[in-house]
Design an enzyme around this catalytic site. Structure first.
Site, PDB file in Angstrom:
ATOM      1  N   CYS A  40      -0.488   4.078   2.578  1.00  0.00           N
ATOM      2  CA  CYS A  40      -0.460   3.917   4.046  1.00  0.00           C
ATOM      3  C   CYS A  40      -0.151   2.464   4.396  1.00  0.00           C
ATOM      4  O   CYS A  40       0.989   2.048   4.295  1.00  0.00           O
ATOM      5  CB  CYS A  40      -1.749   4.407   4.673  1.00  0.00           C
ATOM      6  SG  CYS A  40      -3.257   3.894   3.830  1.00  0.00           S
ATOM      7  N   SER A  41      -1.143   1.676   4.779  1.00  0.00           N
ATOM      8  CA  SER A  41      -0.854   0.308   5.202  1.00  0.00           C
ATOM      9  C   SER A  41      -2.030  -0.628   4.943  1.00  0.00           C
ATOM     10  O   SER A  41      -2.256  -1.561   5.704  1.00  0.00           O
ATOM     11  CB  SER A  41      -0.503   0.292   6.689  1.00  0.00           C
ATOM     12  OG  SER A  41      -1.584   0.835   7.427  1.00  0.00           O
ATOM     13  N   CYS A  42      -2.804  -0.369   3.859  1.00  0.00           N
ATOM     14  CA  CYS A  42      -3.966  -1.214   3.568  1.00  0.00           C
ATOM     15  C   CYS A  42      -3.523  -2.663   3.378  1.00  0.00           C
ATOM     16  O   CYS A  42      -2.585  -2.941   2.638  1.00  0.00           O
ATOM     17  CB  CYS A  42      -4.684  -0.705   2.327  1.00  0.00           C
ATOM     18  SG  CYS A  42      -5.325   0.959   2.573  1.00  0.00           S
ATOM     19  N   CYS A  68       0.896  -1.157   0.000  1.00  0.00           N
ATOM     20  CA  CYS A  68       0.000   0.000   0.000  1.00  0.00           C
ATOM     21  C   CYS A  68       0.928   1.198   0.000  1.00  0.00           C
ATOM     22  O   CYS A  68       1.557   1.490   1.020  1.00  0.00           O
ATOM     23  CB  CYS A  68      -0.906   0.026   1.231  1.00  0.00           C
ATOM     24  SG  CYS A  68      -1.776   1.609   1.338  1.00  0.00           S
TER      25      CYS A  68
HETATM   26 FE    FE Z   1      -3.281   1.958   3.023  1.00  0.00          FE
END
Ligand code: FE
Length: 195
Positions: free
Chosen positions: A102-104, A99
């Site tokens: 961000c951190s999906c 991602c």
């Molecule tokens: Fe994300």
């Protein structure tokens, strides 16, 4: 977190749940279902899906059509989660997931994301030099295999269906699932037979 702070957080959470259920935004049953799914979330779910896909062409086809449907077929609710897609590696193409924003991360099938997945270093390097990142994880990808880096987003999450390693003919689903680690499901590593 210190005990008083934790007790305060729990009290806040309980008040929030009471308010949401009182207003009918969420039911006790929905909360129980969500909790059960959170408890089951781990890379073992993704590993099970992959091992089954290696053994069962119908399951594989269903999973490629809808990762969400495959997860739910394992008894795990995907209610409220973004759709899950499955990217199938082939002899000519490997997939790697990030991602960049961000951190999906598909928590239902992979559990909580590791620290490096959220790091700026991974998110930027995997786009610029994915083969180098894979090499650091101990997997050399031959030059003739195309490497496709795919972005997981808030709207759509991905996992990788890696190629079944040679030398696993006749293996059981459990034996195959043991080869499929979290890193394999993200695509930073390739499944390896035990030495
Ligand atoms: Fe994300």
């Amino acid at each position: 977190m210190s005990t008083p702070a934790r007790a305060e957080s729990v009290a806040h959470l309980e008040r929030l749940i009471t308010a949401l259920t009182a207003k009918g935004h969420v039911s006790e049953d929905e909360l129980a279902l969500q909790q059960a799914s959170t408890d089951k979330a781990s890379p073992e779910v993704g590993a099970r899906m992959v091992a089954r896909a290696w053994l069962n062409p119908e399951w594989r086809a269903m999973m490629l059509r809808s990762g969400t449907e495959a997860v739910e077929a394992l008894g795990i609710s995907m209610a409220g989660a973004p759709p899950l897609g499955v990217l199938e590696d082939t002899a000519k193409r490997h997939h790697l997931i990030v991602c960049t924003l961000c951190s999906c991360y598909p928590r239902a099938v992979l559990g909580y994301p590791p620290y490096w997945y959220k790091s700026f270093s991974y998110r930027s390097r995997v786009v610029r030099e994915p083969r180098a990142v894979m090499a650091e994880w101990g997997s050399e990808l031959p030059d003739d295999i195309e490497l496709r880096v795919v972005d997981s987003t808030a709207d759509y999450r991905w996992m990788v269906l890696p190629r079944r390693p040679a030398g696993t003919e006749g293996w059981s689903e459990d034996q195959l699932a043991a080869l499929v680690t979290r890193d394999v499901l993200v695509g930073v590593a390739l499944p390896k037979l035990p030495a």
